[in-house]
Enzyme design. Structure first.
Site: not given
Length: 421
Positions: A26, A120, A330
């Site tokens: 993806k 997201d 992150v």
């Protein structure tokens, strides 16, 4: 692929066994589709995953003037001589990867208008480094009316150093610089396998690129690129998800379609947790015959432990013997997943960007909600380790990143059903 209101019913207790093959990544295919904007003509991508984000990216490219055909695992893109430069329509705002058209449009059209992307909800992911990189190549950029606007009479090579090895910024700067005048050096570049895959495709289109996979990439601008055919790299995050699923369910799963070197650290971590891991040229096997041992994790850019597998690390430790700390370096808001794990009975506590997990013997069933692609997959796997039947909602997130997720789990022996709303 299902509907927005679909849910999964997951019954715990099954030991996953068998083999599964991963499709293309993806995190690669969407950027490769954007790269097709750089050359007039027909570009063909094979080994593409059948996920929701691929048709979304098709809609973005069609809105820019391309013709795009999706036939199973093959995507064919017909790029016209004249592109539209404004990507400010609804499809762009639906997923994060749409921002990767910024670099190619600036290179091809001398102008790009790209709506600020969605995707997201895992924390702030600003475009500052994308815009700064384009500015150093000679463009002017600004943010107005919810969109990034970039304009350039011509792009000129530059020495660019990123504050953080951002994957998205690396990709946009790469695609903007391949036809810039002169040489561009990109220091502190992202090193992810998906960056290497993008560079391989760009090189097959005629780009002059060296150093991908290292912190310094050198791009010598060329006048023009040509279309190409390219096979998408295997999805290391999906492969890693299957690896953790095998370990968490005390299973025996062989995963194909992925070079194990791309998952070196996750597989080493599973060994520390007590799994037997065997690797071969294009895959690996994970066998777990006992309760996992608690193992500390910290997420970092590649070759560190991937943030996209952080939910699986938390899930494994939730049923492990001992206490572990998982540190997220992150994305700052990725611990929303922990609240849902607590619904399943996990003993966790969050302190800043650390989560402490005290392992328990077995999770309990309930209703949980996916907040993003990887959290959703992590919850399903955790539910496989729970007593009773768990209802997982908002599974459209999972459909964005995991092809045939339910079917693959069923083939491995999981008791899972999709309920169509």
């Amino acid at each position: 692929m299902g509907g927005v209101k679909d849910k999964f019913l997951v019954k715990g207790g099954a030991r996953l066994q068998g083999s599964v093959r991963v499709d293309g990544a993806k995190n690669s295919v969407l950027k490769l589709m954007a790269a097709a904007l750089l050359a007039e003509g027909t570009t063909t991508l094979t080994n593409c995953p059948e996920i929701l984000d691929v048709p979304l990216m098709r809609d973005v490219l069609v809105g820019l003037g391309c013709e795009v055909e999706i036939d199973g695992h093959t995507v064919t893109i017909h790029t016209p001589a004249e592109l539209k430069s404004d990507a400010d329509f609804p499809a762009v705002t639906q997923f994060r990867a749409s921002v990767c058209v910024l670099g190619p449009l600036t290179a091809r059209c001398g102008r790009a208008v790209v709506s600020l992307p969605g995707g997201d909800a895992i924390g702030s992911r600003p475009l500052d480094m994308h815009q700064s990189g384009l500015e150093q190549l000679g463009a002017t950029t600004r943010t107005q009316h919810g969109a990034v606007v970039a304009e350039a009479d011509k792009l000129v090579g530059a020495e660019i150093s990123l504050d953080f090895p951002s994957v998205g910024a690396t990709e946009n700067i790469l695609m903007a610089s391949v036809m810039a005048e002169g040489q561009t050096t990109l220091d502190n570049a992202a090193r992810e396998p998906e960056i290497v895959d993008l560079c391989r495709m760009l090189r097959s289109m005629g780009a002059d690129i060296e150093g991908e996979g290292s912190p310094k990439i050198t791009i010598n601008g060329v006048e023009k690129l040509h279309p190409t055919s390219h096979e998408v790299i295997g999805d290391r995050i999906v492969a890693g998800t299957w690896a953790f699923a095998a370990a968490m369910t005390r299973g025996d799963v062989t995963v194909g379609g992925i070079a194990p070197r791309y998952l070196h650290l996750p597989l080493e971590k599973l060994k520390l947790a007590g799994a037997q891991v065997d690797t071969f040229e294009n895959g690996f096997r994970v066998v777990m015959n006992k309760r996992p041992k608690s193992t500390d994790y910290q997420t970092l850019p590649f070759p560190g432990f991937p943030t996209d597998l952080q939910p699986m690390a938390i899930g494994l430790n939730a049923i492990a013997d001992g206490v572990a700390v998982v540190t997220e370096n992150v994305f700052e808001s990725r611990f929303r997943f922990v609240d849902e794990m607590q619904r399943l009975g996990a003993d966790t506590s969050v302190d800043g960007h650390h989560v402490v997990i005290r392992g328990i013997e077995e999770l309990s069933s309930t209703t949980v909600w996916s907040s993003d692609i990887r959290a959703g997959a992590g919850l399903v796997i955790a539910a496989l380790c729970a007593e009773g039947t768990t209802e997982v909602r908002d599974v459209f997130h999972i459909d964005r990143g995991y092809p045939n997720f339910v079917e693959n789990l069923q083939a491995l022996g999981a008791d899972i059903q999709r309920v169509v709303a």
